[in-house]
Design a protein around this motif. Structure first.
Motif: not given
Length: 84
Positions: A27, A58-62, A65-68
């Protein structure tokens, strides 16, 4: 900070619900060092639970994003462990 403001948060308040702050290890919008500041602020002298969870890779859009669903499951397990 204005103590009389209706939006003032009493961060070291002794009694509140558990608080989980999350971030992804990748992130760059709100990196770990930024998220740890409110964790420390809310934890302060409070007896209430304040914890941090980092989602590796993982990035910022938890939550979008895929695998939320991994984020949702970790959060639900955390809540369950706190009696919710």
């Amino acid at each position: 900070m204005f103590k009389s403001s209706p939006t003032t948060v009493d961060t070291p308040k002794a009694e509140r619900s558990p608080l989980l702050l999350t971030s992804g290890s990748e992130n760059h919008t709100a990196p770990k060092v930024v998220v740890e500041q409110p964790v420390n602020l809310y934890a302060g002298d409070s007896k209430s639970v304040t914890e941090y969870h980092e989602f590796e890779g993982r990035g910022h859009s938890l939550t979008i994003d895929e695998d939320w669903d991994d984020v949702a499951n970790v959060t639900l397990q955390w809540l369950s462990s706190k009696g919710f």
